[in-house]
Scaffold this motif. Structure first.
Motif, short mmCIF file in Angstrom:
data_model
loop_
_atom_site.label_atom_id
_atom_site.label_comp_id
_atom_site.label_asym_id
_atom_site.label_seq_id
_atom_site.Cartn_x
_atom_site.Cartn_y
_atom_site.Cartn_z
N LYS B 2 41.07 36.52 36.78
CA LYS B 2 42.36 37.21 36.79
C LYS B 2 42.20 38.58 37.46
CE LYS B 2 45.71 38.80 33.61
NZ LYS B 2 45.71 39.32 32.24
N ARG B 3 41.04 39.19 37.17
CA ARG B 3 40.77 40.49 37.74
C ARG B 3 40.69 40.41 39.25
NH1 ARG B 3 35.17 43.13 38.05
NH2 ARG B 3 35.68 45.11 39.02
N TYR B 4 40.02 39.35 39.75
CA TYR B 4 39.89 39.19 41.19
C TYR B 4 41.22 38.91 41.86
CZ TYR B 4 34.85 39.62 41.38
OH TYR B 4 33.58 40.13 41.34
N ALA B 5 42.07 38.14 41.19
CA ALA B 5 43.40 37.85 41.75
C ALA B 5 44.19 39.15 41.87
CB ALA B 5 44.13 36.86 40.85
N LYS B 6 44.11 39.97 40.83
CA LYS B 6 44.83 41.23 40.83
C LYS B 6 44.29 42.15 41.94
CE LYS B 6 46.17 44.95 37.71
NZ LYS B 6 45.69 45.70 36.54
N LEU B 7 42.96 42.17 42.04
CA LEU B 7 42.34 42.99 43.08
C LEU B 7 42.76 42.53 44.46
CD1 LEU B 7 38.60 43.67 42.20
CD2 LEU B 7 40.35 45.33 42.84
N TYR B 8 42.76 41.21 44.67
CA TYR B 8 43.13 40.70 45.99
C TYR B 8 44.55 41.08 46.33
CZ TYR B 8 43.21 38.04 50.19
OH TYR B 8 43.28 37.71 51.52
N TRP B 9 45.41 40.98 45.35
CA TRP B 9 46.81 41.34 45.55
C TRP B 9 46.94 42.81 45.96
CZ3 TRP B 9 51.28 40.55 47.14
CH2 TRP B 9 52.38 41.31 46.74
N PHE B 80 40.48 34.74 55.75
CA PHE B 80 39.02 34.83 55.79
C PHE B 80 38.50 35.32 57.14
CE2 PHE B 80 40.18 32.00 52.42
CZ PHE B 80 39.29 32.30 51.41
N ASP B 81 39.37 35.98 57.87
CA ASP B 81 39.02 36.38 59.23
C ASP B 81 37.85 37.36 59.27
OD1 ASP B 81 39.85 35.89 61.93
OD2 ASP B 81 40.32 38.02 62.05
N ASN B 82 37.65 38.11 58.20
CA ASN B 82 36.58 39.11 58.19
C ASN B 82 35.19 38.49 58.21
OD1 ASN B 82 36.69 41.81 58.59
ND2 ASN B 82 36.69 42.39 56.45
N LEU B 83 35.10 37.20 57.94
CA LEU B 83 33.79 36.54 58.00
C LEU B 83 33.19 36.68 59.39
CD1 LEU B 83 34.48 33.23 56.02
CD2 LEU B 83 33.23 35.25 55.24
N ARG B 102 29.34 48.62 44.67
CA ARG B 102 30.54 48.49 43.84
C ARG B 102 30.44 47.29 42.91
NH1 ARG B 102 34.70 49.19 48.54
NH2 ARG B 102 34.62 51.43 48.84
N PRO B 103 31.05 47.40 41.74
CA PRO B 103 30.90 46.34 40.73
C PRO B 103 31.82 45.14 40.98
CG PRO B 103 32.23 48.12 39.85
CD PRO B 103 31.81 48.55 41.22
N VAL B 104 31.85 44.68 42.22
CA VAL B 104 32.68 43.53 42.57
C VAL B 104 31.87 42.67 43.53
CG1 VAL B 104 34.80 42.78 43.73
CG2 VAL B 104 34.83 44.86 42.35
N ASN B 105 32.01 41.35 43.42
CA ASN B 105 31.30 40.44 44.31
C ASN B 105 31.40 40.90 45.77
OD1 ASN B 105 31.08 38.17 46.20
ND2 ASN B 105 30.75 36.97 44.36
N PRO B 106 30.25 41.05 46.44
CA PRO B 106 30.28 41.60 47.80
C PRO B 106 31.04 40.74 48.80
CG PRO B 106 28.03 40.98 47.14
CD PRO B 106 28.88 40.90 45.93
N LEU B 107 30.91 39.42 48.69
CA LEU B 107 31.61 38.56 49.63
C LEU B 107 33.12 38.67 49.43
CD1 LEU B 107 31.30 36.60 51.93
CD2 LEU B 107 31.19 34.73 50.29
N PHE B 108 33.53 38.77 48.19
CA PHE B 108 34.95 38.96 47.90
C PHE B 108 35.47 40.22 48.57
CE2 PHE B 108 38.20 41.17 45.50
CZ PHE B 108 39.21 40.22 45.43
N GLN B 109 34.69 41.30 48.46
CA GLN B 109 35.14 42.56 49.06
C GLN B 109 35.31 42.44 50.57
OE1 GLN B 109 33.31 46.32 47.65
NE2 GLN B 109 32.07 44.99 46.38
N ILE B 111 35.88 39.75 52.33
CA ILE B 111 37.04 38.90 52.63
C ILE B 111 38.35 39.66 52.38
CG2 ILE B 111 38.30 36.86 51.85
CD1 ILE B 111 35.44 35.65 51.31
N ALA B 112 38.39 40.37 51.26
CA ALA B 112 39.63 41.05 50.88
C ALA B 112 39.96 42.23 51.77
CB ALA B 112 39.55 41.51 49.42
#
Lengths: 334, 263
Positions: B2-9, B80-83, B102-109, B111-112
């Motif tokens: 849920k946290r990741y969804a909120k962050l992505y948003w 996913f263009d940042n890949l 940062r305390p968030v998955n690096p790949l997620f960051q 991509i986001a």
């Protein structure tokens, strides 16, 4: 509190550096046979830093400062030795460690390039899961201390260096980290912004007990912010002590600068020989280094004036920068 | 989660704000992708003006396959263009250090940190082409079919993402793996045609080595009757999941190598 903020034992980090012969031929040869040279960037470091300490971590370029900090931050894995930041191994538990640290790395931005500062802060608030009211309280405080009010709606890419650095600093402290790594936070800034930044670091660290590791080439930063200095040289710690001790060690060191009337030659009074050292100078002035403890400035001046035609003289107390340079030369070890 | 969804948003919201500031850029970007795809379709229609069928496949069947490819690619392109930029924008510049602190998955960051609005052009054209082709082919869509279509498009997108991530990960050892990613991605153009027109070797490569076959042709086969490949069609979501897991494992392996060399 018995727990240490940072505990490092026998830390070693080596890099493999690819060697190749010069020119195109060398480049092609390197495609097939690779020769590596091992460079030891950090050669066995021990550190114990208490919570709330503000440590100046200094050394020449390539001394191993950023390598150490990267290991403290969990970005690099040590080749040997152990690192603990408030009991957490930064590399093994990188994400857990990330919650308790903040960082400013001189050239690179922690903020988000295209979006306004305010939105950058909001995003960081979510990334670090800072409670909303705590966040607002912190931001309000930082806005006042760092004069950010007029910058909040400007996209980060449009900020000047000084403006950006103030925002970076706010971003690094926003989630109230227990440890903050600051790498050259004042490089290239105007003197008044430097002052603002130093005062900010002191104030926040005092208020929250934040442990600060500061690397800088500006000795003024160290003098005004830190209470401890660690000097690194070629991957080893060559000095580690309270800043007052460092000052006291060299506290009695003085230099007397003398300009004589034209045409007269300098004569060293016999009463002071052995207690002063004449330094080489390029211009007409004569410089005598002495220890304030062995001979007082007053006594030395009296003796000099008695047997020389003195036009002008002044006593110089060495600055931090000179102290550090002295350290490198004498290789004082802690 | 849920946290990741909120962050992505939150990340995305900021992108859209920036996008609205540069409306002209947005429009030009969408139009250029639109033009690109349109040219490919135009070329296809010219070819079919001269031939009845391509190895037994009609124009609208191929159009249908195109449509699925476009939609899958659009997902990859928009989100996913940042890949593509991992090598030169993150590893080489040291930006990855910042991300790792940062305390968030690096790949997620990674991509986001980017939403590529140009991809909306692809989404639009893919949808239209699919609709047109299915009409011409007289397809009847049940709710179940629509659901399967949705899953297939998602799986197609996942395969593009997995291939991109896998080859971008080579940047941990190379100066920049972008040319490699480009080369591999040029293979995906093959996958927009019926695979039966190719030799066994190419079919093998596009099925088992770099599974671009599952981005369009195989999933499309679910909707065509009497064309075979049903098993392959049904395997699409599994292939997509496996590819993604493999690519992510490889990425983690690369990250570990990065932590020991720091270059």
């Amino acid at each position: 509190m018995s727990q240490l903020a940072i505990e490092v034992k026998g830390l070693v980090k080596q890099y493999k550096i690819m060697e190749r012969d010069a020119g195109l031929k060398g480049a092609i040869k390197a495609l097939f046979t690779r020769k590596y040279r091992i460079k030891e960037a950090v050669k066995g470091i021990d550190l114990s830093i208490a919570p709330g300490e503000r440590v100046g971590y200094i050394g020449f370029n390539g001394a191993g400062k950023s390598t150490t900090i990267k290991m403290l931050a969990g970005v690099l894995r040590p080749d040997a030795g152990s690192v603990h930041v408030y009991g957490i191994d930064p590399h093994e538990e990188r994400i857990k460690n990330a919650r308790q640290i903040g960082a400013v790395f001189g050239q690179r931005t922690q903020l988000f390039w295209d979006i306004p500062v305010r939105e950058s802060f909001d995003l960081l608030c979510e990334i670090y899961e800072v409670p909303r009211d705590e966040f607002q309280e912190t931001v309000a405080w930082f806005i006042e201390r760092l004069q950010l009010e007029s910058l909040l709606d400007v996209p980060v890419r449009q900020l000047s260096l000084g403006q950006k650095m103030r925002c970076e600093l706010a971003a690094a402290f926003l989630h109230r980290p227990r440890v903050v790594y600051l790498d050259e936070p004042t490089i290239g800034l105007d003197i008044d912004i430097k002052e603002t930044i130093r005062a900010f670091i002191r104030e926040i660290s005092d208020a929250w007990g934040t442990t600060v590791i500061l690397t800088t080439h500006d000795m003024q930063d160290i003098e005004e912010v830190c209470d401890r200095v660690i000097v690194l040289d070629e991957g080893r710690i060559i000095y580690d002590d309270r800043i007052e001790t460092l000052k006291q060690t060299f506290n009695n060191e003085r230099t007397l600068e003398i300009t004589l009337d034209e045409g007269s030659t300098f004569e060293l009074p016999p009463a002071v020989t052995g207690r002063v050292m004449r330094l080489e100078t390029e211009d007409e002035t004569i410089q005598l280094a002495f220890n304030h403890h062995e001979i007082s400035s007053g006594q030395l001046i009296r003796e000099i004036v008695n047997c020389n035609q003195v036009k002008d003289l002044s006593v110089v107390v060495p600055k931090m920068e000179a102290l550090i340079r002295n350290l490198y030369k004498s290789g004082v070890s802690a | 989660m849920k946290r990741y969804a909120k962050l992505y948003w939150l990340y995305a919201k900021n992108h859209f704000k920036v996008m609205m500031e540069y409306r002209m850029d947005f429009l030009i970007g969408v139009l250029s992708v639109f033009g690109q795809q349109f040219a490919a379709l135009f070329f296809l229609s010219i070819v079919f003006r001269h031939i009845e069928s391509l190895n037994g496949w009609g124009f609208y069947e191929i159009l249908f396959i195109y449509g699925i490819a476009f939609l899958g690619r659009a997902i990859h392109h928009i989100f996913f263009d940042n890949l593509w930029t991992i090598g030169w924008q993150y590893i080489r510049t040291g930006n990855l250090d910042r991300i790792l602190m940062r305390p968030v998955n690096p790949l997620f960051q990674i991509i986001a940190e980017r939403v590529q609005q140009d991809g909306f052009g692809q989404l639009l054209i893919g949808g239209s082409v699919l609709w047109l082709a299915s009409n011409e082919l007289g397809m009847v869509w049940s709710v179940m079919d629509l659901f399967v279509l949705f899953v297939m498009v998602l799986a197609s997108g996942m395969i593009y993402i997995a291939v991109n991530l896998f080859f971008a990960t080579f940047s941990f050892w190379m100066i920049d793996s972008l040319p490699v990613v480009f080369a591999v991605f040029s293979l995906s153009d093959f996958a927009r045609y019926p695979m039966t027109i190719y030799s066994k070797v190419i079919m093998f490569v596009l099925t088992y080595i770099i599974p671009f076959g599952f981005t369009a042709f195989y999933p499309a086969m679910y909707f065509f009757e009497g064309r075979g490949f049903t098993l392959f069609a049904l395997a699409t979501p599994i292939v997509a999941a496996l590819s993604l897991i493999l690519a992510y494992r490889f990425w983690l392996f690369g990250l570990r190598a990065f932590a020991s060399t720091g270059s």
